[in-house]
Motif scaffolding. Structure first.
Motif, PDB file in Angstrom:
ATOM      1  N   PRO A 179       0.815  -1.224   0.000  1.00 27.13           N
ATOM      2  CA  PRO A 179       0.000   0.000   0.000  1.00 27.13           C
ATOM      3  C   PRO A 179       0.841   1.264   0.000  1.00 27.13           C
ATOM      4  CG  PRO A 179      -0.853  -1.589   1.585  1.00 27.13           C
ATOM      5  CD  PRO A 179       0.460  -2.116   1.108  1.00 27.13           C
ATOM      6  N   ASP A 180       2.067   1.165   0.535  1.00 26.63           N
ATOM      7  CA  ASP A 180       2.943   2.334   0.561  1.00 26.63           C
ATOM      8  C   ASP A 180       3.365   2.758  -0.843  1.00 26.63           C
ATOM      9  OD1 ASP A 180       2.817   2.339   3.321  1.00 26.63           O
ATOM     10  OD2 ASP A 180       4.565   1.023   3.522  1.00 26.63           O
ATOM     11  N   GLU A 181       3.315   1.822  -1.797  1.00 32.80           N
ATOM     12  CA  GLU A 181       3.694   2.121  -3.169  1.00 32.80           C
ATOM     13  C   GLU A 181       2.535   2.739  -3.959  1.00 32.80           C
ATOM     14  OE1 GLU A 181       5.389  -1.328  -5.079  1.00 32.80           O
ATOM     15  OE2 GLU A 181       6.215  -2.047  -3.191  1.00 32.80           O
ATOM     16  N   GLY A 182       1.341   2.718  -3.393  1.00 38.12           N
ATOM     17  CA  GLY A 182       0.161   3.263  -4.074  1.00 38.12           C
ATOM     18  C   GLY A 182      -1.014   2.322  -3.904  1.00 38.12           C
ATOM     19  N   LYS A 183      -2.194   2.877  -3.901  1.00 32.87           N
ATOM     20  CA  LYS A 183      -3.401   2.070  -3.673  1.00 32.87           C
ATOM     21  C   LYS A 183      -4.228   1.858  -4.922  1.00 32.87           C
ATOM     22  CE  LYS A 183      -3.660   3.424   1.185  1.00 32.87           C
ATOM     23  NZ  LYS A 183      -4.475   4.030   2.253  1.00 32.87           N
ATOM     24  N   MET A 184      -3.916   2.572  -5.996  1.00 26.03           N
ATOM     25  CA  MET A 184      -4.705   2.431  -7.207  1.00 26.03           C
ATOM     26  C   MET A 184      -4.282   1.211  -8.015  1.00 26.03           C
ATOM     27  SD  MET A 184      -5.206   5.006 -10.468  1.00 26.03           S
ATOM     28  CE  MET A 184      -6.281   6.134  -9.613  1.00 26.03           C
ATOM     29  N   LEU A 185      -2.982   1.041  -8.220  1.00 25.41           N
ATOM     30  CA  LEU A 185      -2.459  -0.065  -9.023  1.00 25.41           C
ATOM     31  C   LEU A 185      -1.841  -1.093  -8.082  1.00 25.41           C
ATOM     32  CD1 LEU A 185      -0.735   2.121 -11.772  1.00 25.41           C
ATOM     33  CD2 LEU A 185      -3.018   1.112 -11.834  1.00 25.41           C
ATOM     34  N   GLN A 186      -2.540  -2.202  -7.869  1.00 24.64           N
ATOM     35  CA  GLN A 186      -2.129  -3.176  -6.869  1.00 24.64           C
ATOM     36  C   GLN A 186      -1.840  -4.543  -7.496  1.00 24.64           C
ATOM     37  OE1 GLN A 186      -4.969  -3.401  -3.663  1.00 24.64           O
ATOM     38  NE2 GLN A 186      -5.070  -1.189  -3.388  1.00 24.64           N
ATOM     39  N   TYR A 187      -1.003  -5.299  -6.795  1.00 16.90           N
ATOM     40  CA  TYR A 187      -0.715  -6.677  -7.192  1.00 16.90           C
ATOM     41  C   TYR A 187      -0.723  -7.550  -5.949  1.00 16.90           C
ATOM     42  CZ  TYR A 187       1.833 -10.900  -8.322  1.00 16.90           C
ATOM     43  OH  TYR A 187       2.194 -12.220  -8.457  1.00 16.90           O
ATOM     44  N   ASP A 188      -1.378  -8.697  -6.046  1.00 21.66           N
ATOM     45  CA  ASP A 188      -1.245  -9.713  -4.998  1.00 21.66           C
ATOM     46  C   ASP A 188      -1.272 -11.087  -5.647  1.00 21.66           C
ATOM     47  OD1 ASP A 188      -4.053 -10.772  -4.993  1.00 21.66           O
ATOM     48  OD2 ASP A 188      -4.514  -8.749  -4.293  1.00 21.66           O
ATOM     49  N   VAL A 189      -0.811 -12.062  -4.906  1.00 19.03           N
ATOM     50  CA  VAL A 189      -0.631 -13.399  -5.461  1.00 19.03           C
ATOM     51  C   VAL A 189      -1.955 -14.010  -5.899  1.00 19.03           C
ATOM     52  CG1 VAL A 189       0.171 -15.738  -4.960  1.00 19.03           C
ATOM     53  CG2 VAL A 189       1.439 -13.770  -4.076  1.00 19.03           C
ATOM     54  N   GLU A 190      -3.013 -13.825  -5.084  1.00 19.89           N
ATOM     55  CA  GLU A 190      -4.288 -14.468  -5.389  1.00 19.89           C
ATOM     56  C   GLU A 190      -4.963 -13.886  -6.620  1.00 19.89           C
ATOM     57  OE1 GLU A 190      -3.802 -13.133  -2.293  1.00 19.89           O
ATOM     58  OE2 GLU A 190      -3.563 -14.889  -1.000  1.00 19.89           O
ATOM     59  N   ARG A 191      -4.868 -12.559  -6.809  1.00 21.72           N
ATOM     60  CA  ARG A 191      -5.638 -11.905  -7.867  1.00 21.72           C
ATOM     61  C   ARG A 191      -4.798 -11.295  -8.985  1.00 21.72           C
ATOM     62  NH1 ARG A 191      -9.307  -8.594  -3.620  1.00 21.72           N
ATOM     63  NH2 ARG A 191      -7.367  -8.819  -2.458  1.00 21.72           N
ATOM     64  N   GLY A 192      -3.488 -11.259  -8.808  1.00 28.52           N
ATOM     65  CA  GLY A 192      -2.636 -10.661  -9.820  1.00 28.52           C
ATOM     66  C   GLY A 192      -2.772  -9.148  -9.846  1.00 28.52           C
ATOM     67  N   ASN A 193      -2.564  -8.538 -11.012  1.00 25.29           N
ATOM     68  CA  ASN A 193      -2.719  -7.090 -11.151  1.00 25.29           C
ATOM     69  C   ASN A 193      -4.191  -6.712 -11.079  1.00 25.29           C
ATOM     70  OD1 ASN A 193       0.037  -6.839 -11.512  1.00 25.29           O
ATOM     71  ND2 ASN A 193      -0.079  -6.703 -13.737  1.00 25.29           N
ATOM     72  N   ARG A 194      -4.472  -5.621 -10.397  1.00 21.09           N
ATOM     73  CA  ARG A 194      -5.844  -5.124 -10.330  1.00 21.09           C
ATOM     74  C   ARG A 194      -5.815  -3.627 -10.070  1.00 21.09           C
ATOM     75  NH1 ARG A 194      -7.835  -5.175  -4.797  1.00 21.09           N
ATOM     76  NH2 ARG A 194      -6.209  -5.900  -3.368  1.00 21.09           N
ATOM     77  N   ILE A 195      -6.896  -2.973 -10.428  1.00 24.88           N
ATOM     78  CA  ILE A 195      -6.993  -1.528 -10.271  1.00 24.88           C
ATOM     79  C   ILE A 195      -8.063  -1.223  -9.231  1.00 24.88           C
ATOM     80  CG2 ILE A 195      -7.531   0.655 -11.411  1.00 24.88           C
ATOM     81  CD1 ILE A 195      -6.526  -0.563 -14.007  1.00 24.88           C
ATOM     82  N   TYR A 196      -7.665  -0.471  -8.226  1.00 25.81           N
ATOM     83  CA  TYR A 196      -8.599  -0.081  -7.174  1.00 25.81           C
ATOM     84  C   TYR A 196      -8.848   1.423  -7.258  1.00 25.81           C
ATOM     85  CZ  TYR A 196     -10.491   1.147  -2.628  1.00 25.81           C
ATOM     86  OH  TYR A 196     -11.290   1.666  -1.636  1.00 25.81           O
ATOM     87  N   MET A 197     -10.089   1.811  -7.343  1.00 20.11           N
ATOM     88  CA  MET A 197     -10.458   3.224  -7.242  1.00 20.11           C
ATOM     89  C   MET A 197     -11.918   3.310  -6.821  1.00 20.11           C
ATOM     90  SD  MET A 197     -10.449   4.309 -11.261  1.00 20.11           S
ATOM     91  CE  MET A 197     -11.484   3.514 -12.485  1.00 20.11           C
ATOM     92  N   ALA A 198     -12.329   4.515  -6.448  1.00 20.77           N
ATOM     93  CA  ALA A 198     -13.703   4.699  -5.984  1.00 20.77           C
ATOM     94  C   ALA A 198     -14.686   4.324  -7.086  1.00 20.77           C
ATOM     95  CB  ALA A 198     -13.918   6.153  -5.559  1.00 20.77           C
ATOM     96  N   THR A 199     -15.711   3.578  -6.718  1.00 17.07           N
ATOM     97  CA  THR A 199     -16.658   3.075  -7.716  1.00 17.07           C
ATOM     98  C   THR A 199     -18.087   3.517  -7.442  1.00 17.07           C
ATOM     99  OG1 THR A 199     -16.843   1.029  -6.422  1.00 17.07           O
ATOM    100  CG2 THR A 199     -15.288   1.028  -8.280  1.00 17.07           C
TER     101      THR A 199
END
Length: 424
Positions: free
Chosen positions: A143-163
């Motif tokens: 999260p310290d690197e940014g909250k919009m462009l995220q990566y995790d093992v279970e879901r891979g790359n994903r984009i988080y923003m207000a929806t």
């Protein structure tokens, strides 16, 4: 000009940039927004006749005045630190502030509706553009690197923003398809869900928006078709639940034991935080009734210091986090405001026969459905925006059916249909 002002300020009322620290200018502006729009808050309180005003004022007195004092006593906060923790609850005032802005801008209800749904379309367009154009090296796992462009093992790359706008647009597409039978709405609905599934990837949020969309579509059906849909949905839902439980191996003891691993690391973090929260509340009746407040990361006392666990975040605890911070009394007040808002918006929308108002109510229902996972105080400005817009549109629709003489009288008031002042 009035439309442009509304377009520019609406995302800040909706807290679109509130947690996107990788975008410093709008991020800091979003944090300061409750103070910047405070004159409009006072204007609305003094000049506008808004429904539910007393209920909101009681809630604000509790979360902004009483809870900080509790945190001083229960957590050992300095008073200044305790007051800083109220920053996240200040956006509840957006109900008044945005109502004041709308009254002064005096936009037609149809224009407000068009802007809101335009933001909804834009949300999904932005998702696709970012997904196509942003290189994989920009995604971060911390999260310290940014909250919009995220990566995790279970879901891979994903984009988080207000929806908020995107979800409301989905509800609008669902109800529109049932009411008009136009395939274009169904195609848009399917496309929107595919974007959420393959780009957004917030599992709980997607599940909740699916349920609320189904609710909206079913309740839009004629009575006989609605009864059939409810029965068929219950059968299909039971079948899907059994299939998911079988897939997770929950019909055996081993399946339950490994459930946390199968659902990903975020669940185990929430389980640990929940256990710590319940243990801290313990058997103290006062803590359960009134909560213990919260701390800041920069204060003299932090939750990490108290629990010795750096992954404890109130925002991860959903409804339990609300009880932890505000107690059962505060949680009841917060839930009461949301339930009242849903019932009010839904009733007004059905009286007016206005699909847009009804889907705004659907979004309040969505917030309630997700509250066990995402606390209602996480983005309180969303409630304020939805309610302010719904009330404004409702009163705008009502004025369309008034006699011309009465319209002319109202148009002479500073705040249009809402002013407390009587015409001269």
């Amino acid at each position: 000009m009035a439309t442009l002002v509304f377009i520019l300020c609406l995302p800040f009322f909706a807290q679109v940039f509130h947690y996107l620290n990788e975008l410093p200018p709008p991020y800091f502006l979003s944090k300061a927004w409750p103070i910047l729009v405070l004159p409009f808050t006072f204007y609305a309180l003094l000049r506008l006749d808004l429904p539910g005003q007393s209920l909101f004022l009681v809630l604000l007195a509790y979360v902004l005045g009483f809870t900080p004092l509790i945190s001083v006593m229960q957590l050992g906060n300095w008073f200044s630190d305790a007051m800083i923790t109220t920053v996240k609850a200040w956006p509840y005032t957006y109900y008044f502030a945005l109502s004041g802005v709308l009254a002064l801008l005096a936009l037609p209800a149809q224009k407000v509706r068009k802007v809101f749904l335009g933001f909804g379309q834009g949300t999904f367009i932005l998702f696709v553009l970012l997904w196509v154009l942003v290189p994989g090296s920009w995604y971060g796992s911390s999260p310290d690197e940014g909250k919009m462009l995220q990566y995790d093992v279970e879901r891979g790359n994903r984009i988080y923003m207000a929806t908020i706008f995107g979800m409301i647009y989905i509800f609008y597409l669902g109800r529109s398809f049932i009411e008009t039978r136009k395939v274009i709405y169904l195609a848009g609905l399917i496309a929107a869900f595919l974007i959420l599934l393959f780009i957004y990837k917030q599992r709980a949020a997607i599940g909740a928006v699916f349920l609320v969309t189904m609710f909206g579509m079913v309740t839009s059906l004629p009575a006989r078709a609605r009864r059939f849909a409810i029965g068929a949905g219950a059968v299909v839902g039971a079948g899907l639940l059994i299939a998911v439980m079988a897939k997770l191996g929950l019909f055996t003891g081993a399946g339950w034991a490994n459930l946390g691993e199968k659902l990903g690391g975020s669940l185990s973090v929430r389980q640990n935080s929940s256990a710590l929260a319940v243990s801290f509340l313990g058997t103290d009746v006062e803590r359960w009734l009134f909560g213990v407040g919260a701390t800041t990361r920069f204060g003299s006392v932090t939750l990490k210091d108290i629990f010795g666990y750096d992954q404890f975040f109130i925002a991860d605890l959903g409804l339990l986090g609300t009880v932890f911070e505000y107690g059962l009394v505060g949680t009841f007040l917060i839930l009461s405001v949301y339930v009242w808002a849903f019932l009010t918006i839904n009733r007004n929308g059905r009286v007016d026969g206005d699909r847009f108002q009804i889907v705004l109510g659907d979004y309040v229902l969505y917030l309630l459905v997700t509250s066990p996972i995402y606390p209602l105080v996480f983005l309180p400005g969303e409630l304020g925006v939805v309610l302010a817009v719904a009330i404004y549109v409702h009163r705008g629709v009502g004025r369309q059916h008034e006699p011309e003489g009465r319209k002319a009288t109202r148009a002479g008031r500073v705040s249009l249909p809402w002013s407390r002042r009587k015409p001269a």
